[in-house]
Design a protein around this motif. Structure first.
Motif, PDB file in Angstrom:
ATOM      1  N   PRO A   2     -10.082  13.325  -4.356  1.00  0.00           N
ATOM      2  CA  PRO A   2     -10.070  12.196  -5.656  1.00  0.00           C
ATOM      3  C   PRO A   2      -9.692  11.023  -5.252  1.00  0.00           C
ATOM      4  CG  PRO A   2      -8.203  14.027  -5.597  1.00  0.00           C
ATOM      5  CD  PRO A   2      -9.222  14.491  -4.380  1.00  0.00           C
ATOM      6  N   GLU A   3      -9.852  10.237  -5.954  1.00  0.00           N
ATOM      7  CA  GLU A   3      -9.231   8.934  -6.051  1.00  0.00           C
ATOM      8  C   GLU A   3      -7.737   8.912  -5.684  1.00  0.00           C
ATOM      9  OE1 GLU A   3     -10.713   6.174  -9.081  1.00  0.00           O
ATOM     10  OE2 GLU A   3     -12.190   7.767  -9.677  1.00  0.00           O
ATOM     11  N   GLY A   4      -7.160   8.159  -4.967  1.00  0.00           N
ATOM     12  CA  GLY A   4      -5.848   7.886  -4.695  1.00  0.00           C
ATOM     13  C   GLY A   4      -5.287   9.141  -3.528  1.00  0.00           C
ATOM     14  N   ALA A   5      -6.017  10.059  -3.352  1.00  0.00           N
ATOM     15  CA  ALA A   5      -5.755  11.126  -2.577  1.00  0.00           C
ATOM     16  C   ALA A   5      -5.475  10.418  -0.905  1.00  0.00           C
ATOM     17  CB  ALA A   5      -6.691  12.254  -2.401  1.00  0.00           C
ATOM     18  N   THR A   6      -4.344  10.842  -0.502  1.00  0.00           N
ATOM     19  CA  THR A   6      -4.065  10.586   0.999  1.00  0.00           C
ATOM     20  C   THR A   6      -4.859  11.642   1.956  1.00  0.00           C
ATOM     21  OG1 THR A   6      -2.129   9.471   0.536  1.00  0.00           O
ATOM     22  CG2 THR A   6      -2.267  10.130   2.804  1.00  0.00           C
ATOM     23  N   ALA A   8      -6.207   2.055   4.610  1.00  0.00           N
ATOM     24  CA  ALA A   8      -5.069   2.598   5.185  1.00  0.00           C
ATOM     25  C   ALA A   8      -3.900   1.958   5.110  1.00  0.00           C
ATOM     26  CB  ALA A   8      -5.431   2.844   6.611  1.00  0.00           C
ATOM     27  N   ARG A   9      -2.759   2.246   4.934  1.00  0.00           N
ATOM     28  CA  ARG A   9      -1.499   1.636   4.793  1.00  0.00           C
ATOM     29  C   ARG A   9      -0.376   2.031   5.666  1.00  0.00           C
ATOM     30  NH1 ARG A   9      -4.406  -1.659   2.862  1.00  0.00           N
ATOM     31  NH2 ARG A   9      -4.742  -2.846   1.023  1.00  0.00           N
ATOM     32  N   GLN A  10       0.404   1.260   6.354  1.00  0.00           N
ATOM     33  CA  GLN A  10       1.642   1.741   6.955  1.00  0.00           C
ATOM     34  C   GLN A  10       2.394   2.656   5.760  1.00  0.00           C
ATOM     35  OE1 GLN A  10       3.912  -1.428   8.832  1.00  0.00           O
ATOM     36  NE2 GLN A  10       2.261  -1.462  10.504  1.00  0.00           N
ATOM     37  N   LYS A  11       2.895   3.855   6.473  1.00  0.00           N
ATOM     38  CA  LYS A  11       3.576   4.590   5.693  1.00  0.00           C
ATOM     39  C   LYS A  11       2.932   5.476   4.415  1.00  0.00           C
ATOM     40  CE  LYS A  11       8.176   2.011   6.071  1.00  0.00           C
ATOM     41  NZ  LYS A  11       9.047   1.510   5.352  1.00  0.00           N
ATOM     42  N   ARG A  12       1.726   5.013   4.375  1.00  0.00           N
ATOM     43  CA  ARG A  12       1.184   5.988   3.352  1.00  0.00           C
ATOM     44  C   ARG A  12      -0.179   6.600   4.136  1.00  0.00           C
ATOM     45  NH1 ARG A  12      -2.024   3.989  -2.369  1.00  0.00           N
ATOM     46  NH2 ARG A  12      -3.041   6.123  -2.795  1.00  0.00           N
ATOM     47  N   GLY A  13      -0.717   5.949   5.026  1.00  0.00           N
ATOM     48  CA  GLY A  13      -1.850   6.520   5.846  1.00  0.00           C
ATOM     49  C   GLY A  13      -3.280   6.105   5.185  1.00  0.00           C
ATOM     50  N   THR A  14      -4.162   6.875   5.518  1.00  0.00           N
ATOM     51  CA  THR A  14      -5.536   6.502   4.914  1.00  0.00           C
ATOM     52  C   THR A  14      -5.625   7.270   3.580  1.00  0.00           C
ATOM     53  OG1 THR A  14      -6.366   6.716   7.176  1.00  0.00           O
ATOM     54  CG2 THR A  14      -7.931   6.811   5.167  1.00  0.00           C
TER      55      THR A  14
END
Length: 252
Positions: free
Chosen positions: A27-31, A63-69
């Motif tokens: 889903p949208e927002g899922a890491t 992708a973001r640091q500390k959050r991942g893809t």
């Protein structure tokens, strides 16, 4: 456009991920759990990352640091991308969502194609007429393979856009093609569709006569018939339920 699935492991991975996202399984927002996906898809981490770069370019992941893809919001997706459209029509959405997408396509066609055919009537060359005539002839001789009739219909509308001699309008084929092919498959499978040949011939005749007003009117009539065919298929399916075999003329 060649589907990614035919482009080896990399392409198959792109398709698999895209379909999961478009189908809501991711889903949208899922890491994304890259390690789990790597194991599940049986690909290298390098291949997985390269595939995600493709989806990132289409606005589907980031992708973001500390959050991942993660999967981006649908509002960020490049919904006009030819691959994204094809993925939605080939399994990313179904039922009401699929019908909504087809309605959106019909509205886009009603805006683009009548205006485009006016330019085609004014600018067409002998080569453009030959391409349109060849496509119409192929539509009249669909043969045993429904895919042939669908390809002929796509060729006709592609030739119309090319006859505008406007590079940006010609590129609109990438937006229209996937959705048009999908609705063609739906309508072509029904025995309740109107014969598409006369409506297409009227468009060709007006383009040949270099009459932009008549060409626009003929295209609007063709699109109205296309809408009736799709509505008729939906109504018939609800009333009769699915059938094992059905044949009918190709769509518009």
């Amino acid at each position: 456009m060649t589907p990614y699935a035919s482009r080896g492991v990399h392409g198959q991975t792109v398709e698999a991920l895209a379909r999961r996202i478009l189908g809501g399984r991711i889903p949208e927002g899922a890491t994304l759990d890259l390690v789990a996906l790597q194991s599940e898809l049986d690909v290298s981490l390098t291949a997985l990352r390269e595939s995600l770069k493709v989806l990132a370019a289409k606005g589907m992941v980031d992708a973001r640091q500390k959050r991942g893809t993660f999967v981006r919001a649908r509002a960020d997706w490049n919904l006009l991308d030819a691959d994204v459209l094809r993925w939605q029509f080939e399994g990313g959405s179904a039922g009401e969502a699929d019908q909504a997408l087809l309605r959106n396509l019909s509205e886009v066609r009603s805006i683009i194609e009548p205006a485009a055919v006016r330019l085609a009537a004014e600018r067409r060359t002998d080569a453009d007429l030959t391409a349109l005539e060849d496509a119409l002839a192929a539509m009249g001789h669909p043969g045993p393979d429904p895919a042939h009739a669908i390809d002929a219909d796509l060729a006709f509308h592609r030739a119309l856009l090319a006859a505008t001699h406007n590079e940006l309008l010609e590129r609109m084929e990438m937006v229209l093609e996937s959705g048009l092919a999908h609705r063609d498959r739906i309508v072509h499978s029904s025995p309740h569709s109107e014969d598409p040949i006369p409506a297409h011939r009227a468009v060709l005749d007006a383009v040949r006569a270099q009459d932009p007003v008549a060409a626009e009117a003929a295209m609007r009539a063709l699109l109205e018939q296309a809408g009736r065919d799709l509505d008729r298929v939906g109504t018939t399916d609800e009333a009769e339920g699915p059938t094992d075999e059905a044949e009918g003329p190709t769509a518009q």
